[in-house]
Design a protein around this motif. Structure first.
Motif, PDB file in Angstrom:
ATOM      1  N   SER A 274    -118.028  -6.606  84.782  1.00 33.10           N
ATOM      2  CA  SER A 274    -117.516  -6.015  86.016  1.00 33.10           C
ATOM      3  C   SER A 274    -118.215  -4.682  86.259  1.00 33.10           C
ATOM      4  CB  SER A 274    -116.007  -5.793  85.919  1.00 33.10           C
ATOM      5  OG  SER A 274    -115.719  -4.775  84.965  1.00 33.10           O
ATOM      6  N   GLU A 275    -118.188  -4.234  87.502  1.00 33.54           N
ATOM      7  CA  GLU A 275    -118.763  -2.948  87.860  1.00 33.54           C
ATOM      8  C   GLU A 275    -118.004  -1.814  87.175  1.00 33.54           C
ATOM      9  OE1 GLU A 275    -121.816  -0.844  89.535  1.00 33.54           O
ATOM     10  OE2 GLU A 275    -121.511  -3.026  89.593  1.00 33.54           O
ATOM     11  N   LYS A 276    -116.711  -2.044  86.954  1.00 37.39           N
ATOM     12  CA  LYS A 276    -115.872  -1.047  86.290  1.00 37.39           C
ATOM     13  C   LYS A 276    -116.362  -0.782  84.867  1.00 37.39           C
ATOM     14  CE  LYS A 276    -111.013  -0.141  85.039  1.00 37.39           C
ATOM     15  NZ  LYS A 276    -111.135  -0.192  83.575  1.00 37.39           N
ATOM     16  N   GLN A 277    -116.665  -1.840  84.116  1.00 38.02           N
ATOM     17  CA  GLN A 277    -117.144  -1.682  82.746  1.00 38.02           C
ATOM     18  C   GLN A 277    -118.520  -1.027  82.700  1.00 38.02           C
ATOM     19  OE1 GLN A 277    -115.906  -5.944  81.695  1.00 38.02           O
ATOM     20  NE2 GLN A 277    -115.892  -4.940  79.700  1.00 38.02           N
ATOM     21  N   LYS A 278    -119.354  -1.361  83.666  1.00 39.81           N
ATOM     22  CA  LYS A 278    -120.677  -0.733  83.747  1.00 39.81           C
ATOM     23  C   LYS A 278    -120.533   0.765  83.978  1.00 39.81           C
ATOM     24  CE  LYS A 278    -124.895  -0.654  86.532  1.00 39.81           C
ATOM     25  NZ  LYS A 278    -125.603  -1.207  87.713  1.00 39.81           N
ATOM     26  N   ASN A 279    -119.632   1.143  84.883  1.00 36.25           N
ATOM     27  CA  ASN A 279    -119.432   2.551  85.187  1.00 36.25           C
ATOM     28  C   ASN A 279    -118.807   3.295  84.007  1.00 36.25           C
ATOM     29  OD1 ASN A 279    -119.429   4.806  87.190  1.00 36.25           O
ATOM     30  ND2 ASN A 279    -117.218   4.682  86.861  1.00 36.25           N
ATOM     31  N   GLU A 280    -117.892   2.635  83.296  1.00 35.29           N
ATOM     32  CA  GLU A 280    -117.288   3.259  82.115  1.00 35.29           C
ATOM     33  C   GLU A 280    -118.347   3.537  81.050  1.00 35.29           C
ATOM     34  OE1 GLU A 280    -114.283   0.487  80.980  1.00 35.29           O
ATOM     35  OE2 GLU A 280    -112.777   1.292  82.382  1.00 35.29           O
TER      36      GLU A 280
ATOM     37  N   PHE B 162    -130.808  21.639  76.981  1.00 31.76           N
ATOM     38  CA  PHE B 162    -130.564  20.993  78.262  1.00 31.76           C
ATOM     39  C   PHE B 162    -131.168  19.584  78.266  1.00 31.76           C
ATOM     40  CE2 PHE B 162    -130.652  25.557  78.922  1.00 31.76           C
ATOM     41  CZ  PHE B 162    -129.525  25.782  79.719  1.00 31.76           C
ATOM     42  N   SER B 163    -130.635  18.732  79.135  1.00 27.24           N
ATOM     43  CA  SER B 163    -131.108  17.339  79.182  1.00 27.24           C
ATOM     44  C   SER B 163    -130.946  16.754  80.578  1.00 27.24           C
ATOM     45  CB  SER B 163    -130.324  16.481  78.176  1.00 27.24           C
ATOM     46  OG  SER B 163    -128.943  16.477  78.517  1.00 27.24           O
ATOM     47  N   VAL B 164    -131.630  15.628  80.786  1.00 28.83           N
ATOM     48  CA  VAL B 164    -131.462  14.817  81.991  1.00 28.83           C
ATOM     49  C   VAL B 164    -131.341  13.353  81.572  1.00 28.83           C
ATOM     50  CG1 VAL B 164    -132.651  16.367  83.594  1.00 28.83           C
ATOM     51  CG2 VAL B 164    -133.979  14.661  82.308  1.00 28.83           C
ATOM     52  N   LEU B 165    -131.011  12.516  82.532  1.00 28.76           N
ATOM     53  CA  LEU B 165    -130.874  11.087  82.275  1.00 28.76           C
ATOM     54  C   LEU B 165    -132.210  10.365  82.448  1.00 28.76           C
ATOM     55  CD1 LEU B 165    -127.575  10.412  84.280  1.00 28.76           C
ATOM     56  CD2 LEU B 165    -127.800  10.537  81.786  1.00 28.76           C
ATOM     57  N   GLY B 166    -132.382   9.282  81.680  1.00 25.94           N
ATOM     58  CA  GLY B 166    -133.519   8.383  81.852  1.00 25.94           C
ATOM     59  C   GLY B 166    -133.052   7.055  82.426  1.00 25.94           C
ATOM     60  N   ASN B 167    -133.989   6.186  82.743  1.00 26.28           N
ATOM     61  CA  ASN B 167    -133.633   4.917  83.383  1.00 26.28           C
ATOM     62  C   ASN B 167    -132.720   4.050  82.529  1.00 26.28           C
ATOM     63  OD1 ASN B 167    -136.273   4.810  81.926  1.00 26.28           O
ATOM     64  ND2 ASN B 167    -136.116   2.623  82.312  1.00 26.28           N
ATOM     65  N   HIS B 168    -132.861   4.105  81.199  1.00 24.45           N
ATOM     66  CA  HIS B 168    -132.016   3.274  80.335  1.00 24.45           C
ATOM     67  C   HIS B 168    -130.583   3.791  80.243  1.00 24.45           C
ATOM     68  CE1 HIS B 168    -134.751   0.270  78.511  1.00 24.45           C
ATOM     69  NE2 HIS B 168    -135.680   1.152  78.852  1.00 24.45           N
ATOM     70  N   ASP B 169    -130.367   5.026  80.630  1.00 24.68           N
ATOM     71  CA  ASP B 169    -129.035   5.612  80.513  1.00 24.68           C
ATOM     72  C   ASP B 169    -128.056   5.081  81.555  1.00 24.68           C
ATOM     73  OD1 ASP B 169    -129.786   7.202  78.341  1.00 24.68           O
ATOM     74  OD2 ASP B 169    -130.550   8.784  79.652  1.00 24.68           O
ATOM     75  N   TYR B 170    -128.549   4.335  82.515  1.00 24.13           N
ATOM     76  CA  TYR B 170    -127.669   3.803  83.554  1.00 24.13           C
ATOM     77  C   TYR B 170    -127.124   2.416  83.210  1.00 24.13           C
ATOM     78  CZ  TYR B 170    -129.443   7.678  86.345  1.00 24.13           C
ATOM     79  OH  TYR B 170    -129.762   8.941  86.791  1.00 24.13           O
ATOM     80  N   GLY B 171    -127.600   1.828  82.114  1.00 26.51           N
ATOM     81  CA  GLY B 171    -127.091   0.528  81.685  1.00 26.51           C
ATOM     82  C   GLY B 171    -127.366  -0.597  82.659  1.00 26.51           C
ATOM     83  N   GLU B 172    -128.526  -0.563  83.308  1.00 23.49           N
ATOM     84  CA  GLU B 172    -128.790  -1.530  84.378  1.00 23.49           C
ATOM     85  C   GLU B 172    -129.611  -2.736  83.939  1.00 23.49           C
ATOM     86  OE1 GLU B 172    -130.287   0.508  87.830  1.00 23.49           O
ATOM     87  OE2 GLU B 172    -128.226   1.063  88.376  1.00 23.49           O
ATOM     88  N   TYR B 173    -129.921  -2.837  82.639  1.00 26.07           N
ATOM     89  CA  TYR B 173    -130.780  -3.935  82.199  1.00 26.07           C
ATOM     90  C   TYR B 173    -130.003  -5.042  81.503  1.00 26.07           C
ATOM     91  CZ  TYR B 173    -134.185  -0.379  83.355  1.00 26.07           C
ATOM     92  OH  TYR B 173    -134.900   0.583  84.018  1.00 26.07           O
ATOM     93  N   VAL B 174    -128.692  -5.048  81.708  1.00 18.59           N
ATOM     94  CA  VAL B 174    -127.853  -6.122  81.189  1.00 18.59           C
ATOM     95  C   VAL B 174    -126.909  -6.574  82.294  1.00 18.59           C
ATOM     96  CG1 VAL B 174    -127.935  -5.264  78.812  1.00 18.59           C
ATOM     97  CG2 VAL B 174    -126.048  -4.594  80.304  1.00 18.59           C
ATOM     98  N   THR B 175    -126.292  -7.717  82.070  1.00 19.77           N
ATOM     99  CA  THR B 175    -125.292  -8.223  83.001  1.00 19.77           C
ATOM    100  C   THR B 175    -123.912  -7.781  82.527  1.00 19.77           C
ATOM    101  OG1 THR B 175    -126.666 -10.161  83.449  1.00 19.77           O
ATOM    102  CG2 THR B 175    -124.347 -10.290  84.090  1.00 19.77           C
ATOM    103  N   TRP B 176    -123.177  -7.083  83.375  1.00 20.49           N
ATOM    104  CA  TRP B 176    -121.862  -6.574  83.008  1.00 20.49           C
ATOM    105  C   TRP B 176    -120.763  -7.491  83.543  1.00 20.49           C
ATOM    106  CZ3 TRP B 176    -121.311  -2.557  79.719  1.00 20.49           C
ATOM    107  CH2 TRP B 176    -122.441  -1.750  79.493  1.00 20.49           C
TER     108      TRP B 176
END
Length: 411
Positions: free
Chosen positions: A245-251, A229-243
Motif C-alpha cells: 500500500s502507499e501507506k506502508q511505502k510512506n511509513e 549534514f545530509s541529503v536524500l538519495g534516490n534509493h531512500d525513497y523506497g521506489e524500487y520495490v512493489t509495496w
C-alpha cells in the motif's frame, strides 16, 4: 516479453557457442569438454531460476547479489572470448571467400582452421576480468580509499581558507556483510582532520530496517565543530520495490528520513543553513534527490530561497546529472556541489592523476572526482558501499576530504 526472452536466449547461446570454441580448440579430452558444457548449463539454469524468483516486494537480497556476481563472473569473461573468436571467424570467412574465388581452393580446404594461439589469447584476456571480479567480491568492495582534493575559489571568505569537508555517499547499508570492515571505514573517517562532514544520500537500498544493525557503528562517527549534514538519495525513497500500500511505502520513507538523525546527521530537505566562522559565513544548501533519469524531488529554488547571489555556497545534491542539467549555469552561482550516485559503476580502471575509465562515463558526464565549469565545481564521490554487484573493481569505495582554499589556481 516473449520476443525479449527469445532474443536473450539467442544471445546467451551465441556467447556459449563461441566461448566453448576456445576450450575445444585447446582441450581435446572429451570428458573435460562435456564437464564444461554441463557446468555451463547448470550455471545458466541457476541464474535464470534465481532471477525469476526475485520478489518485487522485497527488493535486493543476498541471493540477488550472489546471482548478479555469479553472472558477471561467468559471462564477462565469456563475452571477451566471444568477441575475439567471433572476430577470428570474420577473418576466416573472408579468407575462405578469397580461397574459393581467387585461388580456386577445394571446398574442404577453403575455410582456414581455428588457430590455437587465438584461443590462447582469448582465454588469457578473459582471465583478466575473471580474476578482477573475484578480487572485487572478496577484497575490492571494502578497499576504502581516502581521497583528498583541494579546490580554489577567489571569492572564498577569508575565515574559510583551509576549511576541510569530509564527504561520504551511497552507504547502501543493506549490502554490508562484514562489521569489521565497516568499523575500519568509520575509523578512517574519524582519522581525517575536517571541520564538517556531509553525507550525500542513499543510506539504504530500499528498507529502513537495513540500517538498524549498523546504527551503533555509524554513531561512532565523531562530532564536528561545524556539524554533520545530509541529503536524500534516490534509493531512500523506497521506489524500487512493489509495496502492499502507499501507506506502508510512506511509513518506510519516514523511517528512512529518521535514520539520518539517528546517526547524528541533520537531514536537509530542500533547505539551507549558514555556517558561521568568525566574521564570515558560507551557505550550505541541501536538496532532495533530483536526477535526469530518476526521481525529481529536489527543488533548488526553494532550497536557496533568500540565499544571495554573492554568498559563497556549498550544495549537496545526490545525482550529478542535476549539476549538468540545472546547477552549473544557475544564476545564483553555486560554487561547489557535492554528489555521489554513480558508484563509478563499481567497475573501471583508474590511475589517479593520469587516467580513469568506466562504463559510467557513457551515462554521466560527471561520474567520479572533480569537474569544473567557469569556476563552478562538482565533486562526485565514488560511494562508500555497493549495490547489485557485490564487489568493486578498479573504482574503490571512497571517503573524500575536500579542502577549500582562497585563490585562483585550478585544482
Amino acid at each position: 516479453m516473449i520476443f525479449r526472452f527469445v532474443i536473450l536466449c539467442a544471445l546467451f547461446l551465441f556467447i556459449e557457442f563461441y566461448s566453448y570454441q576456445a576450450f575445444r580448440t585447446l582441450i581435446k579430452l572429451r570428458w573435460v569438454l562435456i564437464s564444461y558444457q554441463v557446468i555451463s548449463l547448470l550455471i545458466l539454469i541457476f541464474i535464470i531460476y534465481s532471477f525469476s524468483q526475485v520478489d518485487r516486494s522485497v527488493g535486493q537480497t543476498k541471493q540477488f547479489m550472489f546471482t548478479t556476481g555469479l553472472m558477471l563472473l561467468v559471462y564477462v569473461p565469456k563475452i571477451v572470448m566471444t568477441l575475439i573468436l567471433f572476430g577470428e571467424d570474420i577473418f576466416r570467412v573472408g579468407a575462405s571467400i578469397l580461397n574459393y574465388f581467387i585461388y580456386n581452393a577445394p571446398r574442404k580446404e577453403m575455410m582456414p582452421d581455428r588457430r590455437k594461439f587465438v584461443s590462447q589469447i582469448a582465454l588469457g584476456l578473459a582471465a583478466i576480468p575473471f580474476l578482477s571480479l573475484i578480487y572485487g567480491i572478496f577484497e575490492g568492495k571494502y578497499n576504502f580509499k581516502v581521497i583528498k582534493q583541494t579546490v580554489f575559489f577567489p571569492d572564498l571568505p577569508d575565515a574559510f581558507d583551509g576549511f576541510r569537508i569530509t564527504q561520504i555517499s551511497d552507504v547502501h547499508s543493506g549490502s554490508f556483510d562484514n562489521p569489521e570492515k565497516i568499523n575500519y571505514a568509520i575509523d578512517l573517517i574519524n582519522q581525517q582532520e575536517a571541520d564538517m562532514i556531509l553525507f550525500t544520500g542513499d543510506i539504504v537500498n530500499t528498507h529502513a530496517k537495513e540500517m538498524h544493525p549498523w546504527l551503533e557503528t555509524f554513531n561512532r562517527i565523531k562530532e564536528y565543530k561545524y556539524g554533520k549534514f545530509s541529503v536524500l538519495g534516490n534509493h531512500d525513497y523506497g521506489e524500487y520495490v512493489t509495496w502492499p500500500s502507499e501507506k506502508q511505502k510512506n511509513e518506510n520513507f519516514q523511517e528512512i528520513k529518521k535514520l539520518y538523525g539517528q546517526i547524528g546527521f541533520k537531514l536537509m530537505l530542500n533547505e539551507h543553513t549558514y555556517i558561521q566562522k568568525g566574521d564570515d559565513k558560507i551557505a550550505l544548501i541541501g536538496v532532495e534527490n533530483w536526477g535526469v533519469n530518476f526521481k525529481k524531488a529536489g527543488d533548488l529554488n526553494k532550497a536557496s530561497q533568500n540565499v544571495h547571489q554573492d554568498d559563497f555556497k556549498v550544495l549537496m545534491s545526490h545525482d550529478p546529472s542535476h549539476w549538468e542539467a540545472e546547477i552549473k549555469n544557475h544564476p545564483k552561482n553555486f560554487h561547489l556541489t557535492l554528489a555521489g550516485h554513480t558508484h563509478g559503476m563499481q567497475f573501471g580502471i583508474e590511475i589517479p592523476g593520469y587516467f580513469k575509465w568506466s562504463l559510467a562515463q557513457y551515462i554521466y558526464k560527471q561520474w567520479a572526482g572533480l569537474y569544473e565549469n567557469v569556476g563552478r565545481y562538482v565533486y562526485v564521490n565514488r560511494g562508500f558501499g555497493f549495490h547489485a554487484y557485490p564487489g568493486r573493481v578498479g573504482i574503490m569505495p571512497e571517503i573524500t576530504v575536500i579542502e577549500l582554499k582562497k585563490g585562483n589556481n585550478v585544482a
